[in-house]
Design an enzyme around this catalytic site. Structure first.
Site, PDB file in Angstrom:
ATOM      1  N   CYS A 132      -0.592  -5.566  -5.855  1.00 43.56           N
ATOM      2  CA  CYS A 132      -1.758  -5.523  -4.972  1.00 43.56           C
ATOM      3  C   CYS A 132      -3.048  -5.586  -5.781  1.00 43.56           C
ATOM      4  CB  CYS A 132      -1.718  -4.260  -4.129  1.00 43.56           C
ATOM      5  SG  CYS A 132      -3.127  -4.112  -3.035  1.00 43.56           S
ATOM      6  N   CYS A 135      -5.864  -3.265  -4.448  1.00 44.84           N
ATOM      7  CA  CYS A 135      -5.668  -1.833  -4.718  1.00 44.84           C
ATOM      8  C   CYS A 135      -5.913  -1.505  -6.188  1.00 44.84           C
ATOM      9  CB  CYS A 135      -4.243  -1.397  -4.380  1.00 44.84           C
ATOM     10  SG  CYS A 135      -3.538  -2.133  -2.927  1.00 44.84           S
ATOM     11  N   ASP A 136      -5.419  -2.336  -7.093  1.00 41.47           N
ATOM     12  CA  ASP A 136      -5.360  -1.942  -8.502  1.00 41.47           C
ATOM     13  C   ASP A 136      -6.217  -2.762  -9.460  1.00 41.47           C
ATOM     14  OD1 ASP A 136      -3.495  -0.065  -7.702  1.00 41.47           O
ATOM     15  OD2 ASP A 136      -1.797  -1.401  -8.040  1.00 41.47           O
TER      16      ASP A 136
END
Ligand code: NAP
Length: 302
Positions: A132, A135-136
């Protein structure tokens, strides 16, 4: 055992749409989600092809859909589905919290990202390897990053990551890309993205955290090692159907086969969205499936 009329499994665009249509037709849908509401949409950088929005962040669109759920007084129940089966005339949905006896179920459980299954991949999961970018990606700001894959997911997330990475590699096993030309043109037009084809990843390296990735050229088998702090794998997904008890409703890849009413081979078990066997997986086709499934359930229950 708790009795319910209809259960919907999954709160992505398909499950949300099905819930709204069912509620508005007078049925009380019981919507189950095991993870983040919004499904894959919540983790998508941008959606440029959903009518009504020239361009919108996936998470913003997901929030708008969830807002609509709330306005229709539909709750999301956080439970993990363990088994779906049919006994006599009833469908049994077993979850981490309870067992439900229902008249119909709509499975809209989507897909889970595939891993590469190469050397040291497990060692660096969440220590440099992610599925992701949104997200990261921020964890590795201004550092070298790589995206693996040549589909729409890889290309779209590359457009997001290019602002954070220095540089961003896209590593793909063929010279031709599976993703749409429009997105590919944007990727090719960016001087922040280095495209490496035809290469396959063969090993992750590092001490505690990821430091580099070994690649092999598909044509001449030469190996190169590139320094990377973050690697984002977008090599496709598998359908979330392990909980389906009767495998006769699945095809060889595990997708649910449905008719034009979104009903599987087992009456009362419907499915919608990415989890069904189909050619085009888009937000707009997921919402389409969800609406059809809901109306079909309504007619089925009559
Ligand atoms: P995908 O289309 O299946 O693409 C997966 C990519 O990973 C392919 O390029 C594939 O290479 C590569 N790959 C697979 N296994 C690999 C391996 N072991 N090693 C290296 N590379 C590997 O998956 P996706 O991009 O997640 O998309 C899934 C579906 O969602 C598609 O239908 C897509 O169009 C749709 N989607 C649409 C949008 C949009 O339109 N806005 C956005 C995202 C996703 P090959 O090409 O050589 O097979």
């Amino acid at each position: 055992m708790t009795n319910k009329k209809v259960i919907i499994i999954g709160s992505g665009p398909a499950g949300i749409t099905a819930s709204i249509y069912l509620k508005r037709s007078g049925l009380e849908p019981y919507l189950i989600e095991s993870n983040m509401p919004g499904g894959k949409l919540s983790f998508t950088y941008k959606i440029d092809n959903y009518p009504g929005f020239n361009s919108i962040n996936g998470s913003d669109l997901a929030f708008k859909m969830m807002d609509q759920l709330a306005k229709n007084q539909i709750d999301i129940h956080y439970e993990t589905v363990i088994n779906v089966s049919k006994k006599n005339d009833k469908i049994i949905v077993k979850t981490s919290m309870d067992s439900y006896k229902v008249d119909a179920v709509i499975i809209a459980s989507g897909m889970t990202e595939k891993k590469l299954n190469i050397k040291s991949e497990d060692k660096f999961l969440a220590k440099g390897i992610s599925f992701c970018a949104i997200c990261d990606g921020g964890f590795y700001k201004n550092q070298p990053m790589a995206i693996i894959g040549g589909g729409n997911s890889a290309l779209e997330e590359a457009l997001y990551l290019k602002e954070l990475a220095n540089p961003l590699y896209i590593i793909h096993r063929r010279n031709e890309f599976r993703g749409d030309k429009l997105i590919l043109d944007q990727v090719k037009g960016s001087d922040k993205i280095k495209i490496m084809t035809p290469y396959i990843p063969i090993e992750f390296k590092g001490e505690e955290v990821l430091e580099s990735l070994v690649l092999e050229n598909v044509d001449n088998k030469e190996q190169v090692e590139i320094k990377v702090k973050g690697v984002f794998e977008y090599v496709g997904s598998v359908p979330n159907t392990a909980f389906v008890s009767d495998k006769k409703i699945l095809n060889e890849q595990g997708f649910i086969e449905v008719n034009e009413k979104m009903m599987s081979k087992i009456p009362g078990i419907f499915a919608a969205g990415d989890v069904i066997k189909k050619d085009l997986r888009q937000v707009v086709t997921a919402t389409n499936d969800g609406a059809i499934a809901a109306i079909s359930v309504k007619n089925f229950l009559k």
